[in-house]
Motif scaffolding. Structure first.
Motif, PDB file in Angstrom:
ATOM      1  N   ALA A   1     -63.951-119.906  46.157  1.00  0.00           N
ATOM      2  CA  ALA A   1     -64.324-118.544  45.746  1.00  0.00           C
ATOM      3  C   ALA A   1     -64.453-118.419  44.232  1.00  0.00           C
ATOM      4  O   ALA A   1     -64.819-117.363  43.719  1.00  0.00           O
ATOM      5  N   GLN A   2     -64.123-119.487  43.534  1.00  0.00           N
ATOM      6  CA  GLN A   2     -64.190-119.503  42.068  1.00  0.00           C
ATOM      7  C   GLN A   2     -63.418-118.350  41.420  1.00  0.00           C
ATOM      8  O   GLN A   2     -63.891-117.720  40.474  1.00  0.00           O
ATOM      9  N   LYS A   3     -62.253-118.110  41.983  1.00  0.00           N
ATOM     10  CA  LYS A   3     -61.385-117.091  41.396  1.00  0.00           C
ATOM     11  C   LYS A   3     -60.036-117.722  41.073  1.00  0.00           C
ATOM     12  O   LYS A   3     -59.591-118.625  41.778  1.00  0.00           O
TER      13      LYS A   3
ATOM     14  N   VAL B   1     -55.505-122.485  48.920  1.00  0.00           N
ATOM     15  CA  VAL B   1     -55.881-123.076  47.623  1.00  0.00           C
ATOM     16  C   VAL B   1     -57.356-123.480  47.648  1.00  0.00           C
ATOM     17  O   VAL B   1     -58.137-123.150  46.739  1.00  0.00           O
ATOM     18  N   GLN B   2     -57.737-124.171  48.713  1.00  0.00           N
ATOM     19  CA  GLN B   2     -59.129-124.629  48.831  1.00  0.00           C
ATOM     20  C   GLN B   2     -60.091-123.430  48.821  1.00  0.00           C
ATOM     21  O   GLN B   2     -61.086-123.427  48.099  1.00  0.00           O
ATOM     22  N   ASN B   3     -59.767-122.412  49.596  1.00  0.00           N
ATOM     23  CA  ASN B   3     -60.639-121.236  49.680  1.00  0.00           C
ATOM     24  C   ASN B   3     -60.738-120.519  48.334  1.00  0.00           C
ATOM     25  O   ASN B   3     -61.788-119.987  47.973  1.00  0.00           O
TER      26      ASN B   3
ATOM     27  N   VAL C   1     -50.281-126.309  55.824  1.00  0.00           N
ATOM     28  CA  VAL C   1     -51.725-126.313  56.073  1.00  0.00           C
ATOM     29  C   VAL C   1     -52.342-124.999  55.608  1.00  0.00           C
ATOM     30  O   VAL C   1     -53.405-124.981  54.975  1.00  0.00           O
ATOM     31  N   ARG C   2     -51.672-123.893  55.883  1.00  0.00           N
ATOM     32  CA  ARG C   2     -52.192-122.591  55.462  1.00  0.00           C
ATOM     33  C   ARG C   2     -52.233-122.480  53.932  1.00  0.00           C
ATOM     34  O   ARG C   2     -53.151-121.897  53.365  1.00  0.00           O
ATOM     35  N   ALA C   3     -51.227-123.048  53.282  1.00  0.00           N
ATOM     36  CA  ALA C   3     -51.221-123.020  51.815  1.00  0.00           C
ATOM     37  C   ALA C   3     -52.372-123.844  51.257  1.00  0.00           C
ATOM     38  O   ALA C   3     -53.073-123.415  50.327  1.00  0.00           O
TER      39      ALA C   3
END
Lengths: 545, 545
Positions: A240-242, A234-236, A228-230
């Motif tokens: 963040a468009q990075k 990825v989603q974040n 879930v943290r992974a």
């Protein structure tokens, strides 16, 4: 040009960056063996997602870890350098496997350059989800070494330390180091804290306390927590468009193995199989997320393991090294040849097999190349760029009948073997224990003069294998054969050149001190979980094998 | 209904038959080990066509031969019965591996019912392309046992017999039997003829004479010759508008291994690898032909091997048993667990894994079921219909977490082990030779009390493995464990019931006689290749191991 690009990175559109520089996901399993995957011929074929990842890209069949155990192997992946160079070894005694138990004093040296540090500096969002194992005192922690985000533990999930395990007898003149989880005599709760789990730089609980592990039944939900943290990371990162670097390092396949109740008894292989099935599921979930976020073609995924499967204790706790000789802790192929899978749909062509001599250290160099970051030129880097070895939409590398590449097989401070192309030469061997011991690292295997119960120097008559013909290291070339006579000087020259130019790193795994254990990690106050710190008993660590 | 259909078979339209009853291609390799295929994790991945066949259908991971060596295994495939029932064993000495060297007196008994015989009777066009190995005297030959067509040899390609090999000393009271190609002392040309190759019932030449084999360089074009003959048989069968049964049994992966010059040095594995790459190519060619003839969905292809890889002599002559224990000649899994692949596009769903206990004897029953022929009811048949275990367009069998099935591991006249589901119990073990011998069948492996150098009766304290958790047979269950105590009576009961109902076949591999060798095979006159037949020296065969 590269320098200029670096300068303006902060200003250009992030999505442009993402197109130019792929996201990087490295998935590093713990003690998962070469033979644990369906795609590598595991008899039970219980890893459909990892097998699918393999089909979508490249299987590296001759992929090596830089050390036969965890901490040095992980340090080498992130530095691109052998442990003997980056300091992740001990010279307290010859050929000993040191790592970072919670009483280790040191960790990754500040003057080492980590992949995470360079990626972070160049604009990547960097996250570690899982085990760290490069030192746990403040200056050694992930957020000090290039990670923007961390969720996981600094050490293995050994424990619980608050039960009535036998107390470790004091060793005169030595600290109370540990050298293998099974031989770790755990203490009562007054003597050893349980390992904390961190979110970034604060602990959020401890294994066997807030983070439940039912060791008797091999149950824990922690792999799912990491999954879930992974996914969140990825989603974040996409939000963040990075471009991002995710280093995913779950450890449920390291003894004591565990899986969620949903996987209990799913595998024919018992507890280790349940753990691996859950890891496969978690990895499938991350693959699915990458796909559904529409970033599959902008994301390279590499899958591997930190070292060969362990084979001590009950089989339910042991992975499989397939046909390879011996296990974790040794310089035989079973100790260091690990799964190697690389997938980058749209760029790297699918269904490839690569037989070159490759390994975890190459992930440093490959990561830098992907991110268009120059390789550090002020030090020796062992890794090479894997993309140069495979077929891509831009290049036409094809499979060679003879593999390229060189690998040095160190155990602690001692070079055990070297491989160049298809030939492997052992100059120093040690299985680690007596064959009659339940701790034997070559269980069920016995190659005379090779799986030696005591440390054996072969430099006057090296043992040479044609690994292409004899990947199981069963039948050394006869010393009188033309093949032996041809290869010996070639391999001896490689070792001589290596040793001539070798700059030894300062050994980081020499000293232990019970006062550095996780008595009062950052964040403990808020949780009311601080324990009193005992007096220092700084001394050399004792490493069994 | 079935009987009526049988009666009218000759009258109905042949193409209707073909639609109703599929063509059957069984590809049986020689001494190819479980670990020799890419799909089973061979380190080098040099079998792309067989791997593709596997993906197109089912991989049976726990697929066993009925014997740890060639002749009995082949007899069991064609009869669906254990060698101890069909007579393909010897009781000259305990637990000995008998086979059919060219001085064997007997062969497949007339009262055994062969798959080829039943298929032929029911209207199939039946062809054997490759090695036979069920006896070579006139009454035992393929055309007498249900094959319309044969191209190949009755025995292994041992030889050449016209060189200065040491002469076999006479053994008092025993005939000059042979028990393993390496230990065959070949004779000069006056004493032993080279093995003939037949087209139907006439020899067309001999190995090392008209059929060139360059043993020093491991070169022969014979695999390609067999490939061409197989393609012709398929084409002719389609032209004849009859369903066909092709039994394709090339033997280039049996020592002395060979390949065509086109494959020389192609493999990293050396000579055995070159041979396997050529076999893979030949199989790809047959697959391609089936496809291009438009009969792919009307054709079931099964791929397997007669026993585990041999591991005596140089590694270049040895296949791989992957992670399994020991090799050909033994009742360990390395001796008898073999590749098992089944493909039937359009009917059997692709990408399946089946972990049930299955094996070569099932091919008898499966073949009969496919051809809608009733299973013989006057004798015990060990085989079962594999189609009942897999997902088809008609059925929804899905993979089970616990495998079904039972297998008995015989070596000669002696039951070594039994497997039911995930448990295997050894009651009698023998590795076959001393570990120090170059003929050791467990080279590099040593499991105390299991890989015994002498015949060891374990019936008072059987060795039990959980094969699911420990497929490498490395760590027997502790005799005091609950698992052991639970399984032992179950497995002992299975053995007791088996032995109570067992009807021993008359042993066919007891007598040898040099006068029955290939001195003057049918067709020799036309070729001018008849040799004078010596006087009979009929006596018991001597079997080494």
């Amino acid at each position: 040009m590269k320098f200029f690009r670096g300068l303006i990175l902060g200003f250009v559109n992030a999505s442009l960056n993402r197109k130019a520089r792929p996201n990087i996901i490295y998935m590093l399993m713990d003690d998962l063996g070469w033979g644990d995957l369906g795609v590598n011929g595991n008899l039970h074929r219980e890893t459909p997602n990892i097998d699918e990842l393999a089909r979508s890209g490249v299987v590296f069949t001759d992929f090596y870890s830089a050390a036969p155990l965890c901490s040095p192997s992980r340090a080498s992946l992130l530095t691109g350098r052998l442990p003997i160079r980056n300091g992740f070894y001990t010279d307290n005694a010859k050929m000993r496997n040191g790592y970072t138990p919670q009483n280790i004093v040191s960790g990754i040296a500040d003057d080492e350059i980590l992949l995470s540090e360079l990626l972070q500096k160049s604009g990547y969002r960097t996250g570690l989800v899982g085990k760290w194992h490069l030192g746990h005192r403040e200056q050694y922690m992930p957020l000090k070494h290039g990670f923007d985000f961390w969720f996981g533990a600094p050490n293995c999930h050994f424990g619980p330390f608050d039960q009535d395990y036998p107390r470790l007898p004091a060793r005169p003149g030595l600290g109370r180091g540990r050298a293998g989880y099974f031989s770790i005599p755990a203490f009562d709760d007054k003597h050893t804290p349980n390992i904390p789990v961190f979110e970034n730089d604060k602990m959020i609980g401890r294994y066997y306390e807030e983070i439940s592990i039912d060791r008797n039944n091999a149950r824990s939900n922690f792999t799912n927590t990491l999954r879930v943290r992974a996914l969140e990371f990825v989603q974040n990162s996409v939000d963040a468009q990075k471009p991002f670097f995710l280093f995913f390092t779950p450890d449920s396949s390291h003894a004591p193995v565990y899986s969620s109740p949903a996987f209990a008894g799913k595998s024919r292989r018992g507890k280790i199989g349940d753990a691996i099935m859950e890891l496969d599921w978690a990895i499938g979930s991350i693959m699915e997320s990458v796909k559904s976020l529409g970033i599959m073609e902008d994301t390279i995924i590499v899958f591997s393991s930190d070292n060969g499967a362990a084979c001590v204790g009950p089989v339910e706790q042991c992975g499989s090294n397939g046909p390879l000789l011996c296990c974790k802790q040794t310089t035989f192929d079973g100790g260091m040849r690990v799964p190697g899978i690389l997938s980058w749909p749209g760029t790297v062509e699918p269904n490839q097999i690569n037989n070159d001599v490759t390994g975890l250290m190459d992930l440093f160099t490959t990561g830098l190349a992907l991110a268009e970051i120059p390789i550090p030129s002020d030090r020796f880097i062992d890794g090479k760029n894997l993309i140069n070895l495979v077929k891509t939409k831009h290049t036409k590398n094809s499979r060679k009948s003879s593999p390229s590449g060189t690998h040095f097989f160190y155990r602690g401070d001692t070079l055990g073997a070297v491989r160049r192309g298809d030939y492997k030469m052992h100059v120093y061997t040690w299985s680690g224990t007596k064959a009659s011991s339940i701790w034997h690292f070559c269980r069920g295997q016995n190659v005379p003069n090779v799986t030696t119960e005591v440390q054996t120097d072969h430099s006057k008559a090296p043992v040479i294998y044609n690994i292409g013909q004899d990947p199981s290291e069963k039948l050394p070339l006869p010393t009188k054969s033309a093949e032996y006579k041809q290869q010996r000087p070639i391999l001896e020259k490689i070792i001589a050149e290596h040793q001539k130019t070798l700059v030894l790193g300062t050994p980081q795994l020499n000293y232990c001190d019970d006062s550095v254990m996780h008595w009062a990690p950052p964040g403990c106050e808020k949780l009311g979980k601080c324990l009193p710190t005992p007096a220092s008993n700084y001394a050399k660590c004792y490493w069994d094998h």
